[in-house]
Write a protein that holds these residues in place. Structure first.
Motif, PDB file in Angstrom:
ATOM      1  N   ALA A 252      14.476  -3.618  -7.479  1.00 21.56           N
ATOM      2  CA  ALA A 252      14.716  -4.573  -6.395  1.00 21.56           C
ATOM      3  C   ALA A 252      14.708  -3.879  -5.033  1.00 21.56           C
ATOM      4  CB  ALA A 252      16.051  -5.287  -6.615  1.00 21.56           C
ATOM      5  N   ALA A 253      15.399  -2.752  -4.924  1.00 16.62           N
ATOM      6  CA  ALA A 253      15.449  -2.031  -3.648  1.00 16.62           C
ATOM      7  C   ALA A 253      14.065  -1.530  -3.252  1.00 16.62           C
ATOM      8  CB  ALA A 253      16.432  -0.861  -3.736  1.00 16.62           C
ATOM      9  N   ALA A 254      13.299  -1.055  -4.238  1.00 14.27           N
ATOM     10  CA  ALA A 254      11.955  -0.562  -3.946  1.00 14.27           C
ATOM     11  C   ALA A 254      11.045  -1.690  -3.485  1.00 14.27           C
ATOM     12  CB  ALA A 254      11.372   0.122  -5.176  1.00 14.27           C
ATOM     13  N   MET A 255      11.194  -2.858  -4.059  1.00 15.97           N
ATOM     14  CA  MET A 255      10.365  -3.995  -3.656  1.00 15.97           C
ATOM     15  C   MET A 255      10.664  -4.416  -2.221  1.00 15.97           C
ATOM     16  SD  MET A 255       8.327  -4.529  -6.065  1.00 15.97           S
ATOM     17  CE  MET A 255       7.621  -6.040  -5.442  1.00 15.97           C
ATOM     18  N   VAL A 256      11.938  -4.318  -1.825  1.00 14.25           N
ATOM     19  CA  VAL A 256      12.299  -4.638  -0.440  1.00 14.25           C
ATOM     20  C   VAL A 256      11.641  -3.642   0.511  1.00 14.25           C
ATOM     21  CG1 VAL A 256      14.196  -4.790   1.208  1.00 14.25           C
ATOM     22  CG2 VAL A 256      14.448  -5.777  -1.073  1.00 14.25           C
ATOM     23  N   ARG A 257      11.673  -2.366   0.162  1.00 12.04           N
ATOM     24  CA  ARG A 257      11.041  -1.346   1.002  1.00 12.04           C
ATOM     25  C   ARG A 257       9.527  -1.530   1.056  1.00 12.04           C
ATOM     26  NH1 ARG A 257      14.873   2.013  -1.644  1.00 12.04           N
ATOM     27  NH2 ARG A 257      13.228   2.764  -3.071  1.00 12.04           N
ATOM     28  N   ILE A 258       8.935  -1.916  -0.075  1.00  9.04           N
ATOM     29  CA  ILE A 258       7.491  -2.143  -0.097  1.00  9.04           C
ATOM     30  C   ILE A 258       7.128  -3.320   0.795  1.00  9.04           C
ATOM     31  CG2 ILE A 258       5.586  -2.887  -1.570  1.00  9.04           C
ATOM     32  CD1 ILE A 258       6.782  -1.204  -3.807  1.00  9.04           C
ATOM     33  N   GLU A 259       7.952  -4.364   0.756  1.00 11.80           N
ATOM     34  CA  GLU A 259       7.701  -5.530   1.603  1.00 11.80           C
ATOM     35  C   GLU A 259       7.768  -5.161   3.086  1.00 11.80           C
ATOM     36  OE1 GLU A 259       6.768  -9.387   2.591  1.00 11.80           O
ATOM     37  OE2 GLU A 259       6.701  -8.399   0.626  1.00 11.80           O
ATOM     38  N   MET A 260       8.762  -4.357   3.472  1.00 12.70           N
ATOM     39  CA  MET A 260       8.863  -3.917   4.864  1.00 12.70           C
ATOM     40  C   MET A 260       7.690  -3.028   5.251  1.00 12.70           C
ATOM     41  SD  MET A 260      12.961  -3.146   5.079  1.00 12.70           S
ATOM     42  CE  MET A 260      12.828  -2.611   6.773  1.00 12.70           C
ATOM     43  N   ALA A 261       7.288  -2.135   4.318  1.00 15.48           N
ATOM     44  CA  ALA A 261       6.138  -1.270   4.589  1.00 15.48           C
ATOM     45  C   ALA A 261       4.856  -2.079   4.729  1.00 15.48           C
ATOM     46  CB  ALA A 261       5.995  -0.234   3.477  1.00 15.48           C
ATOM     47  N   GLN A 262       4.731  -3.169   3.956  1.00 24.42           N
ATOM     48  CA  GLN A 262       3.566  -4.034   4.052  1.00 24.42           C
ATOM     49  C   GLN A 262       3.495  -4.711   5.421  1.00 24.42           C
ATOM     50  OE1 GLN A 262       1.179  -4.452   1.676  1.00 24.42           O
ATOM     51  NE2 GLN A 262       0.037  -5.840   3.004  1.00 24.42           N
ATOM     52  N   GLN A 263       4.650  -5.120   5.937  1.00 18.07           N
ATOM     53  CA  GLN A 263       4.690  -5.740   7.262  1.00 18.07           C
ATOM     54  C   GLN A 263       4.288  -4.736   8.347  1.00 18.07           C
ATOM     55  OE1 GLN A 263       8.590  -7.413   7.721  1.00 18.07           O
ATOM     56  NE2 GLN A 263       8.325  -8.919   6.072  1.00 18.07           N
ATOM     57  N   ASP A 264       4.845  -3.509   8.275  1.00 18.66           N
ATOM     58  CA  ASP A 264       4.479  -2.475   9.251  1.00 18.66           C
ATOM     59  C   ASP A 264       2.995  -2.140   9.170  1.00 18.66           C
ATOM     60  OD1 ASP A 264       7.089  -2.355  10.091  1.00 18.66           O
ATOM     61  OD2 ASP A 264       7.621  -0.692   8.765  1.00 18.66           O
ATOM     62  N   TYR A 265       2.482  -2.088   7.953  1.00 13.38           N
ATOM     63  CA  TYR A 265       1.059  -1.799   7.759  1.00 13.38           C
ATOM     64  C   TYR A 265       0.187  -2.875   8.397  1.00 13.38           C
ATOM     65  CZ  TYR A 265      -3.401  -1.992   5.255  1.00 13.38           C
ATOM     66  OH  TYR A 265      -4.731  -2.093   4.948  1.00 13.38           O
ATOM     67  N   GLN A 266       0.571  -4.121   8.241  1.00 12.64           N
ATOM     68  CA  GLN A 266      -0.200  -5.225   8.801  1.00 12.64           C
ATOM     69  C   GLN A 266      -0.190  -5.191  10.325  1.00 12.64           C
ATOM     70  OE1 GLN A 266      -2.004  -7.130   6.859  1.00 12.64           O
ATOM     71  NE2 GLN A 266      -2.864  -8.309   8.564  1.00 12.64           N
ATOM     72  N   VAL A 267       0.981  -4.876  10.910  1.00  8.92           N
ATOM     73  CA  VAL A 267       1.089  -4.804  12.370  1.00  8.92           C
ATOM     74  C   VAL A 267       0.166  -3.720  12.923  1.00  8.92           C
ATOM     75  CG1 VAL A 267       2.634  -4.205  14.269  1.00  8.92           C
ATOM     76  CG2 VAL A 267       3.411  -5.764  12.479  1.00  8.92           C
ATOM     77  N   HIS A 268       0.174  -2.542  12.320  1.00  2.00           N
ATOM     78  CA  HIS A 268      -0.641  -1.428  12.818  1.00  2.00           C
ATOM     79  C   HIS A 268      -2.118  -1.642  12.504  1.00  2.00           C
ATOM     80  CE1 HIS A 268       3.336   0.499  13.005  1.00  2.00           C
ATOM     81  NE2 HIS A 268       2.794   1.244  13.938  1.00  2.00           N
ATOM     82  N   ARG A 269      -2.412  -2.372  11.458  1.00  2.00           N
ATOM     83  CA  ARG A 269      -3.811  -2.693  11.173  1.00  2.00           C
ATOM     84  C   ARG A 269      -4.377  -3.615  12.238  1.00  2.00           C
ATOM     85  NH1 ARG A 269      -6.103  -5.861   5.769  1.00  2.00           N
ATOM     86  NH2 ARG A 269      -8.291  -5.900   6.446  1.00  2.00           N
TER      87      ARG A 269
END
Length: 341
Positions: A252-269
């Protein structure tokens, strides 16, 4: 004896009249009047006072509630100011934290690319255009340096011709036996000086155009390219971070971090793609502007040089008119009398 007095005082009766009212003590009358006023008109909070030391005590024991309200409002203002300051400090701390994380990720990505352990996003066509622009800027800077040196040397020659013509004119007046010879040479040097000033104006116009193209237009495009390259590095850094997280655990904790990383990735893309589009557009407009500017400047430079060394004064003047080159009046570069003082 003392106990009997205390017991007598404690059991003292309060006189009551036939209507059930208390006796007519002065203090009780005032209390009854105040109570009746409160019952009729209601309490006036603006004029309410807190009495310390009992009812009917000294005036020094009365504390107006208006002063309490003032102190409360001041305390609230202080609290609000502290909350605002605390909010600003927290915001700055969050900004520093984000900057530190971003710097760490980008530095890690940069070293990974340098040592061949990380992948990078490459646009081959755009990278080739950027390399051509940087090489072109270096060559144009060399043209600008040489043209500036030519201007300085030619200006020195024109000043020497002017001084030589003045000397010939002076000698023609003081040497009657060589008056004609000195006069011919004086006229020739003055004509060369006039044509030299015209050519100098054309060369200065050429230098000004090249300087604007190199140090403003090209430099502005290179600044956008620098922002694009920084955005590309950030994009790859957050992309690599997301890929590493995706290969790890999926709790669960890893999925939350992955979701946040996905958002940061989308912003920088999105930032990377936007700047890549800006660079592509600026490179296109720069190429068109460069061809247009250099066509005009090179034609001016060729016609002016050819007319000057061919001794064709009329063609030289027409060239200046054609390209709208305005000559500075003699002595315009010299400081005024007030500036010299």
């Amino acid at each position: 004896m003392a106990d009997s007095i205390m017991s007598k005082a404690a059991t003292m009766e309060i006189p009551i009249n036939s209507n059930g009212d208390t006796g007519t003590l002065p203090e009780d009358d005032s209390l009854e009047q105040d109570l009746q006023q409160v019952m009729v008109s209601g309490p006036n909070l603006n004029e309410t006072s807190i009495v310390s030391g009992g009812y009917g005590g000294p005036a020094g024991g009365i504390i107006p509630t208006s002063s309490i309200k003032g102190s409360t409002s001041n305390h609230s203002a202080v609290n609000s100011t502290e909350e605002v300051s605390r909010g600003v400090a927290v915001e700055k701390l969050e900004g520093v934290k984000k900057w530190g994380i971003n710097t760490y990720k980008c530095t890690k990505q940069m070293f990974s690319e340098r040592f061949g352990r990380g992948s990078r996003t490459v646009d081959l066509e755009l990278e080739a255009q950027i390399d051509v622009l940087r090489d072109t800027k270096i060559k144009y800077e060399n043209i600008l340096r040489l043209a500036t040196a030519l201007t300085m040397h030619f200006q020195s020659m024109v000043q020497t011709q002017q001084a030589l013509g003045d000397t010939f004119t002076d000698l023609s007046q003081k040497s009657p036996e060589l008056q004609d010879e000195f006069g011919y040479n004086a006229e020739t040097q003055k004509l060369l000086c006039k044509n030299g000033e015209a050519l100098l104006g054309a060369i200065n116009f050429f230098v000004s155009g090249i300087n604007t193209l190199v140090n403003k237009t090209m430099e502005d495009t290179l600044m956008t390219i620098k922002l694009y390259e920084n955005a590309r590095l950030e994009f790859d850094a957050y992309r690599s971070d997301l890929e590493e997280m995706s290969l790890g655990q999926r709790d669960a904790a890893a999925m939350v971090r992955i979701e946040m990383a996905q958002q940061d990735y989308q912003v920088h893309r999105e930032k990377y793609e936007r700047l890549r589009s800006d660079v592509t557009i600026k490179l296109k407009f720069l190429e068109e502007n460069k061809v247009k500017v250099m066509h005009k400047q090179l034609l001016l430079f060729h016609n002016a040089i050819s007319a000057y060394f061919a001794g064709n004064q009329q063609q030289l003047e027409q060239t200046l008119i054609q390209f709208n080159v305005k000559l500075k009046p003699p002595g315009s570069d010299k400081p005024s009398w007030l500036e010299e003082q």
